[in-house]
Design a protein around this motif. Structure first.
Motif, PDB file in Angstrom:
ATOM      1  N   LEU A  37       0.857  -1.181   0.000  1.00 16.27           N
ATOM      2  CA  LEU A  37       0.000   0.000   0.000  1.00 16.27           C
ATOM      3  C   LEU A  37       0.891   1.227   0.000  1.00 16.27           C
ATOM      4  O   LEU A  37       1.896   1.251   0.727  1.00 16.27           O
ATOM      5  N   ASP A  38       0.548   2.237  -0.774  1.00 22.74           N
ATOM      6  CA  ASP A  38       1.294   3.483  -0.641  1.00 22.74           C
ATOM      7  C   ASP A  38       0.752   4.230   0.579  1.00 22.74           C
ATOM      8  O   ASP A  38      -0.207   3.795   1.218  1.00 22.74           O
ATOM      9  N   ASN A  39       1.384   5.325   0.926  1.00 21.61           N
ATOM     10  CA  ASN A  39       1.022   6.030   2.153  1.00 21.61           C
ATOM     11  C   ASN A  39      -0.438   6.479   2.135  1.00 21.61           C
ATOM     12  O   ASN A  39      -1.142   6.347   3.137  1.00 21.61           O
ATOM     13  N   THR A  55       4.272   9.167  13.060  1.00 21.76           N
ATOM     14  CA  THR A  55       4.602   8.787  14.436  1.00 21.76           C
ATOM     15  C   THR A  55       4.745   7.280  14.554  1.00 21.76           C
ATOM     16  O   THR A  55       5.688   6.786  15.182  1.00 21.76           O
ATOM     17  N   TRP A  56       3.834   6.539  13.951  1.00 24.54           N
ATOM     18  CA  TRP A  56       3.914   5.073  13.997  1.00 24.54           C
ATOM     19  C   TRP A  56       5.204   4.575  13.348  1.00 24.54           C
ATOM     20  O   TRP A  56       5.834   3.652  13.838  1.00 24.54           O
ATOM     21  N   ARG A  57       5.604   5.212  12.233  1.00 22.64           N
ATOM     22  CA  ARG A  57       6.869   4.826  11.591  1.00 22.64           C
ATOM     23  C   ARG A  57       8.052   5.171  12.480  1.00 22.64           C
ATOM     24  O   ARG A  57       8.962   4.359  12.677  1.00 22.64           O
ATOM     25  N   ASP A  58       8.047   6.387  13.056  1.00 25.27           N
ATOM     26  CA  ASP A  58       9.152   6.836  13.910  1.00 25.27           C
ATOM     27  C   ASP A  58       9.313   5.969  15.152  1.00 25.27           C
ATOM     28  O   ASP A  58      10.430   5.726  15.606  1.00 25.27           O
ATOM     29  N   PHE A  64       7.878  -0.240   7.181  1.00 30.17           N
ATOM     30  CA  PHE A  64       7.599   0.419   5.914  1.00 30.17           C
ATOM     31  C   PHE A  64       8.821   0.365   5.015  1.00 30.17           C
ATOM     32  O   PHE A  64       9.930   0.067   5.469  1.00 30.17           O
ATOM     33  N   SER A  65       8.599   0.646   3.762  1.00 29.19           N
ATOM     34  CA  SER A  65       9.676   0.795   2.779  1.00 29.19           C
ATOM     35  C   SER A  65       9.600   2.213   2.244  1.00 29.19           C
ATOM     36  O   SER A  65       8.518   2.778   2.124  1.00 29.19           O
ATOM     37  N   GLN A  66      10.750   2.763   1.923  1.00 30.73           N
ATOM     38  CA  GLN A  66      10.766   4.109   1.366  1.00 30.73           C
ATOM     39  C   GLN A  66      11.616   4.104   0.109  1.00 30.73           C
ATOM     40  O   GLN A  66      12.763   3.662   0.123  1.00 30.73           O
ATOM     41  N   TYR A  72       5.823   3.032   1.457  1.00 33.48           N
ATOM     42  CA  TYR A  72       4.995   1.863   1.164  1.00 33.48           C
ATOM     43  C   TYR A  72       4.913   0.972   2.395  1.00 33.48           C
ATOM     44  O   TYR A  72       5.873   0.876   3.162  1.00 33.48           O
ATOM     45  N   TYR A  73       3.774   0.324   2.553  1.00 34.09           N
ATOM     46  CA  TYR A  73       3.546  -0.598   3.658  1.00 34.09           C
ATOM     47  C   TYR A  73       3.141  -1.944   3.080  1.00 34.09           C
ATOM     48  O   TYR A  73       2.333  -2.003   2.162  1.00 34.09           O
TER      49      TYR A  73
END
Length: 94
Positions: A37-39, A55-58, A64-66, A72-73
């Motif tokens: 999924l994209d952001n 915040t969830w990523r941090d 995730f992938s960047q 992307y998730y």
């Protein structure tokens, strides 16, 4: 019923296109856990703000992938997030 007559080349081209369509459909029917999924799709699916997703990523809550500036998730990571925060229904007292 109406019959259609095609030259051999057109028939083979038609078969080739049908095979291509079949392969695309097969790819789309893969296990949903293999999907990314994209952001924006993630934000809509989870009904959260961009800031909450950041915040969830941090905090390492969601993997995730960047690629460049795109995030992307994996659907399997989203499922894992939901499963790890799952709470059984409480039994009601009478």
């Amino acid at each position: 019923m109406e019959a259609v007559i095609l030259p051999k080349e057109q028939y083979q081209e038609l078969l080739k296109r049908m095979d291509e369509i079949k392969s695309v459909l097969t790819e789309k029917q893969k296990d949903p856990k293999d999907l990314f999924l994209d952001n924006q799709e993630f934000l809509q699916l989870m009904n959260v703000s961009k800031r909450t997703a950041q915040t969830w990523r941090d905090e390492g809550i969601i993997s995730f992938s960047q690629v460049g500036s795109k995030i992307y998730y994996r659907m399997s990571d989203v499922q894992k997030l939901l499963d790890s925060n799952y709470n059984q229904a409480f039994k009601k007292r009478k």
